[in-house]
Design a protein around this motif. Sequence first.
Motif, PDB file in Angstrom:
ATOM      1  N   GLU A 153      19.694 -34.719   3.475  1.00 45.08           N
ATOM      2  CA  GLU A 153      19.023 -35.974   3.137  1.00 45.08           C
ATOM      3  C   GLU A 153      18.967 -36.178   1.626  1.00 45.08           C
ATOM      4  O   GLU A 153      18.685 -35.246   0.872  1.00 45.08           O
ATOM      5  CB  GLU A 153      17.597 -35.999   3.689  1.00 45.08           C
ATOM      6  N   THR A 154      19.212 -37.401   1.190  1.00 48.88           N
ATOM      7  CA  THR A 154      18.864 -37.794  -0.163  1.00 48.88           C
ATOM      8  C   THR A 154      17.383 -38.171  -0.176  1.00 48.88           C
ATOM      9  O   THR A 154      16.759 -38.332   0.877  1.00 48.88           O
ATOM     10  CB  THR A 154      19.690 -39.002  -0.624  1.00 48.88           C
ATOM     11  N   PHE A 155      16.811 -38.332  -1.360  1.00 46.49           N
ATOM     12  CA  PHE A 155      15.420 -38.771  -1.405  1.00 46.49           C
ATOM     13  C   PHE A 155      15.286 -40.160  -0.783  1.00 46.49           C
ATOM     14  O   PHE A 155      14.324 -40.440  -0.063  1.00 46.49           O
ATOM     15  CB  PHE A 155      14.907 -38.790  -2.847  1.00 46.49           C
ATOM     16  N   GLU A 156      16.272 -41.009  -1.014  1.00 49.15           N
ATOM     17  CA  GLU A 156      16.204 -42.375  -0.516  1.00 49.15           C
ATOM     18  C   GLU A 156      16.206 -42.420   1.010  1.00 49.15           C
ATOM     19  O   GLU A 156      15.456 -43.191   1.619  1.00 49.15           O
ATOM     20  CB  GLU A 156      17.368 -43.193  -1.081  1.00 49.15           C
ATOM     21  N   THR A 157      17.035 -41.592   1.646  1.00 43.51           N
ATOM     22  CA  THR A 157      17.069 -41.601   3.112  1.00 43.51           C
ATOM     23  C   THR A 157      15.849 -40.890   3.692  1.00 43.51           C
ATOM     24  O   THR A 157      15.254 -41.353   4.669  1.00 43.51           O
ATOM     25  CB  THR A 157      18.349 -40.942   3.640  1.00 43.51           C
ATOM     26  N   LYS A 184      11.829 -36.316  -9.308  1.00 43.52           N
ATOM     27  CA  LYS A 184      11.192 -37.624  -9.405  1.00 43.52           C
ATOM     28  C   LYS A 184       9.816 -37.472 -10.050  1.00 43.52           C
ATOM     29  O   LYS A 184       9.065 -36.545  -9.716  1.00 43.52           O
ATOM     30  CB  LYS A 184      11.004 -38.254  -8.023  1.00 43.52           C
ATOM     31  N   ASP A 200      15.443 -30.460   6.117  1.00 39.21           N
ATOM     32  CA  ASP A 200      16.413 -29.716   5.307  1.00 39.21           C
ATOM     33  C   ASP A 200      15.887 -28.323   4.979  1.00 39.21           C
ATOM     34  O   ASP A 200      16.637 -27.341   4.994  1.00 39.21           O
ATOM     35  CB  ASP A 200      16.711 -30.478   4.019  1.00 39.21           C
ATOM     36  N   LYS A 224      23.187 -26.861   1.931  1.00 41.49           N
ATOM     37  CA  LYS A 224      22.758 -27.871   0.976  1.00 41.49           C
ATOM     38  C   LYS A 224      22.031 -28.954   1.754  1.00 41.49           C
ATOM     39  O   LYS A 224      22.247 -29.118   2.962  1.00 41.49           O
ATOM     40  CB  LYS A 224      23.933 -28.447   0.188  1.00 41.49           C
ATOM     41  N   GLY A 238      15.908 -29.843  -3.260  1.00 37.47           N
ATOM     42  CA  GLY A 238      16.531 -31.063  -2.762  1.00 37.47           C
ATOM     43  C   GLY A 238      17.422 -31.772  -3.763  1.00 37.47           C
ATOM     44  O   GLY A 238      18.014 -32.793  -3.432  1.00 37.47           O
ATOM     45  N   TRP A 239      17.484 -31.231  -5.028  1.00 39.82           N
ATOM     46  CA  TRP A 239      18.219 -31.919  -6.097  1.00 39.82           C
ATOM     47  C   TRP A 239      17.709 -33.349  -6.262  1.00 39.82           C
ATOM     48  O   TRP A 239      18.479 -34.273  -6.495  1.00 39.82           O
ATOM     49  CB  TRP A 239      19.729 -31.916  -5.823  1.00 39.82           C
ATOM     50  N   ASN A 240      16.396 -33.510  -6.150  1.00 35.63           N
ATOM     51  CA  ASN A 240      15.782 -34.834  -6.247  1.00 35.63           C
ATOM     52  C   ASN A 240      14.568 -34.771  -7.166  1.00 35.63           C
ATOM     53  O   ASN A 240      13.437 -34.737  -6.709  1.00 35.63           O
ATOM     54  CB  ASN A 240      15.333 -35.321  -4.858  1.00 35.63           C
ATOM     55  N   ASP A 295      10.679 -31.749  -7.686  1.00 29.47           N
ATOM     56  CA  ASP A 295      11.932 -31.806  -6.931  1.00 29.47           C
ATOM     57  C   ASP A 295      11.550 -31.939  -5.454  1.00 29.47           C
ATOM     58  O   ASP A 295      10.874 -31.068  -4.904  1.00 29.47           O
ATOM     59  CB  ASP A 295      12.730 -30.522  -7.175  1.00 29.47           C
TER      60      ASP A 295
END
Length: 375
Positions: free
Chosen positions: A325-329, A255, A229, A322, A251-253, A223
């Motif tokens: 940032e998203t993972f993409e950004t 991968k 963040d 929360k 990060g709720w990401n 994650d």
Amino acid sequence: MIFVTGGAGFIGSNFVLDWLAQSDEPVINFDKLTYAGNLNNLTSINQDPRHIFVQGDICDTALVATLLATHKPRAIVHFAAESHVDRSIHGPGEFVTTNINGTFSLLEAARAYWSGLDDAGKAAFRFLHVSTDEVYGTLGPDDAPFTETTTYAPNSPYSASKAASDHLVRSYHHTYGLPTLTTNCSNNYGPYHFPEKLIPLIITNARAGKPLPIYGDGQQVRDWLYVSDHCAAIRRVLEAGRLGETYNVGGWNEKANLDVVHTLCDILDQLDPKESASPFKGEAGSGMGSYRDQITYVTDRPGHDRRYAIDARKIERELGWKPAETFETGIRKTVQWYLDNQEWVRDVQSGDYLNWVAKNYQQRDENRGDKLGTA
């Protein structure tokens, strides 16, 4: 004033920089400056009177006690730790010394200092311990993410040493009343990340035309949390966290490592394609094609945890935090930062770093047997 340990490392230096960008409250930055502690991370605040740097070891209880008595901080934010799993496999003793004995020494100094404060000072004081999701062990593909009540099951000398430090912090709250807070975070990424970890290693190796090493099949899941963040979460926990509590920060990401590497290669293909005449690329990196062509597979690390995932609902529910940032950004910002800061990259790629990478990955390359191929 706050007292930050390990404030020249990756997360610690980002925290100090973010803190001083958002607050006038001074920081005592206490760091041993081992291989991963880098004062170049803090160049932008070299002349800032709010930043007071002191080189020292958290195991030195007397020095820490003197600094606490002199500067009278209202909080200690404890980042200082040995933090790389592979290094803990090669040399676990340093991890026991720093992460367990060092945290104990720091707690003893903090307890003595806190005990001498007046009632108002005691009520205001905080000891915030920054830890990792790795203390919870590993998850299966369909398991629920780690919560704050997940049973500890560390699987490496690194995570075991961090688990021990978490238990020490908890015990000092319950036994002595020391006002502690603990955060357990998922994998961080972002600026100033030392290039032994996956994301900066891939970026720097790709641009130098070197192999991009993938452990095992590359399907280990993590994650990912952008470091700014994480810093915001720590500030919020310090401000309003309930004493004695633990807060998971994620990060709720989720991968897979191989997917992260593919993403990095694709972004580099866009922002710094191989055909560009970059002076930082090696000969092998100056031709046409994708950076994905440099991916190679190496022997997996011993006891490699398959999946980590953080349930960060508690910190959102109680404290309103929360990730922004998203993972993409976040990953695009990270790649761009490394492209824009080549002098920093060159400075950290000194003898100790190069020797470590050669030892770790060359040995795995020799041991891997039949190469699984490239992706």
